[in-house]
Design an enzyme around this catalytic site. Structure first.
Site, PDB file in Angstrom:
ATOM      1  N   SER A 152       2.632  -1.353  -6.396  1.00 62.04           N
ATOM      2  CA  SER A 152       1.805  -0.291  -6.286  1.00 62.04           C
ATOM      3  C   SER A 152       2.640   0.914  -5.659  1.00 62.04           C
ATOM      4  O   SER A 152       2.382   2.110  -5.304  1.00 62.04           O
ATOM      5  CB  SER A 152       0.414  -0.492  -6.692  1.00 62.04           C
ATOM      6  N   ASP A 394      -9.443   1.834   1.631  1.00 63.52           N
ATOM      7  CA  ASP A 394      -7.633   1.156   1.825  1.00 63.52           C
ATOM      8  C   ASP A 394      -6.837   1.792   2.564  1.00 63.52           C
ATOM      9  O   ASP A 394      -6.617   2.770   2.705  1.00 63.52           O
ATOM     10  CB  ASP A 394      -7.402   1.841   0.559  1.00 63.52           C
ATOM     11  N   HIS A 397      -2.428   2.053   1.257  1.00 61.32           N
ATOM     12  CA  HIS A 397      -1.801   2.719   0.277  1.00 61.32           C
ATOM     13  C   HIS A 397      -1.552   4.462   1.090  1.00 61.32           C
ATOM     14  O   HIS A 397      -2.903   4.194   1.859  1.00 61.32           O
ATOM     15  CB  HIS A 397      -2.892   3.223  -0.734  1.00 61.32           C
TER      16      HIS A 397
END
Ligand code: NAG
Ligand code: NAG
Ligand code: NAG
Ligand code: NAG
Length: 418
Positions: A152, A394, A397
């Site tokens: 990702s 998070d 990311h």
């Protein structure tokens, strides 16, 4: 060649006495031989690059490196530098202007109160680097395929690249489609594609489903790079990454035979480092076999760091990247979320013809650039979570636009100015 007069075939009747003239010739010859030997020796040493042989090989190859239009100033390490506040030139595009950013990365849309993370520009210590030229990049991709392969984080870099290019293309002449593990952005009039292929370990694994891959008991099949690799063949520019999925905190399971679904599997447990080295070697082998270094370029993006332990940069215990709005200023900062032994494996294994994008250190400074809580949540938050945002931030990311545009800027530099 005729043997010299001193040899046994001498026609002279005289006993074989070596004349002063012959001694002179002989010593002159010996001296000359010594001279040649030393000359060679000096040359070899002068040419000896202090860096590993792979880089020396890359240097001699520079003249013919595909896509190159210039050179970075001699010896400049573009990955060593500092972040400069530059709101006049950053961000490289606006968040609302790029419809391709997935909702997990649109931080403004999800309520991030500041935009500070968008205004930093990377400045290498040793040299200035050319700006990202999107028309040059797009023109270069005419009749070509560029592909990002990995997890990702690489998908984020892929989307950043699409965002950097798409505004040059009118709406009717571009499309974005997904076919299982493969996502393809097409610039129709250019006959160009920028693609992303989901393969978080590069090798075949039980986490290969592009949508359902949240598996904690991860297993990778040994020597299986061909499984995914057949979908990468024929690509002109390829950008790999793999790191985070290997970091399970325990030994890693490698499947040596049978299927992932078998009840009894031939599993061998190895250290994370050994498992990772095995994957890197498979990647190098695949590249050497399938990618023509005179026509294509291959990149490997280094580890993308996380920021889950605020205490490591002088913050409070039990906090993380949440509410961070400024980069770390300590030039030597290195957090425990980023495994140095893996960096060493990369350094040992990734060599020519793969270009290493060493974005780890420059990203380590960017505790402010993560999506934190400002992203689409997969599951509704509990009231407990809402009361403590650190618990669901998070810190892996990155918001777009943001840090990963810099990764692509440096990819651009390494592609055109190697
Ligand atoms: C990556 O870049 C950093 C910062 O310049 C440097 O300290 C590190 O040695 C580099 N790593 C490799 C593997 O070249
Ligand atoms: C960007 O690249 C295009 C196409 O190669 C070129 O014509 C243009 O001059 C470049 N722009 C800049 C600012 O260098
Ligand atoms: C379009 O691009 C592909 C490579 O991506 C190439 O094989 C093909 O020849 C191109 N078509 C034309 C008409 O140039
Ligand atoms: C966020 O940081 C600011 C200072 O930078 C502080 O005043 C504020 O209380 C913090 N907010 C939370 C929710 O921790």
């Amino acid at each position: 060649m005729k043997p010299p007069a001193t040899s046994s075939s001498s026609t002279s009747r005289n006993p074989r006495i070596i004349s002063p003239y012959q001694i002179f010739i002989l010593s002159a010859f010996i001296l000359f031989a010594i001279f040649l030997y030393c000359q060679n020796y000096i040359d070899i040493n002068n040419n000896q690059d202090p860096r590993p042989p792979s880089f020396a090989a890359e240097n001699s190859y520079k003249k013919t490196v595909p896509f190159s239009i210039g050179e970075t100033e001699n010896g400049c390490d573009v990955f060593s530098g500092r972040w400069v506040w530059d709101p006049a030139n950053r961000p490289m595009y606006g968040e609302p202007e790029c419809p391709y950013i997935q909702p997990q990365l649109t931080c403004q849309k999800h309520g991030r109160p500041d935009r500070d993370y968008q205004f930093w520009r990377w400045e290498p210590h040793g040299c200035s680097i050319p700006s990202f030229n999107s028309s040059l990049m797009l023109e270069t991709l005419r009749n070509k395929r560029m592909m990002f392969v990995g997890d990702s984080l690489n998908r984020g870099q892929y989307v950043s690249m699409v965002c950097l290019l798409h505004s040059l293309i009118p709406d009717h002449a571009k499309s974005m489609q997904t076919f299982g593990s493969l996502t393809v952005f097409t610039a129709k009039e250019y006959n160009a594609t920028v693609e992303f292929y989901w393969a978080p370990f590069l090798l075949e694994s039980n986490s290969d489903d592009a949508v359902v891959h949240r598996i904690s008991d991860r297993v990778v099949r040994k020597g299986s790079i061909k499984k995914h690799g057949k979908h990468w063949e024929g690509v002109d520019i390829i950008v790999f990454n793999t790191y985070l999925w290997w970091m399970t905190g325990a030994d890693f399971k490698i499947l040596h035979g049978g299927s992932f679904d078998d009840k009894v599997k031939e599993i061998v447990q190895v250290s994370t480092e050994d498992a990772y080295r095995m994957a890197m070697k498979s990647m190098m082998k695949w590249v050497k076999k399938k990618m023509d270094p005179e026509r294509t370029r291959v990149f490997f993006t280094a580890m993308s760091p996380s920021h889950f332990k605020s205490i490591e940069w002088g913050g409070k215990p039990n906090e993380n990247c949440y509410n961070e709005t400024r980069p770390i200023e300590d030039p030597d900062y290195w957090g425990s979320d980023c495994d140095k032994s893996i960096m060493k494996v990369i350094r040992d294994v990734v060599k020519f013809p793969v270009t290493f994008l060493n974005i780890t250190q420059l990203s380590l400074y960017r505790k402010d650039a993560h999506t934190s809580i400002y992203k689409k949540q997969w599951t509704p938050l509990t009231s407990q979570q809402i009361a403590n945002p650190n618990s669901y931030a998070d810190c892996t990311h990155w918001c777009l636009p943001g840090l990963q545009d810099t990764w692509n800027h440096l990819l651009f530099v390494k592609l055109f100015y190697p």
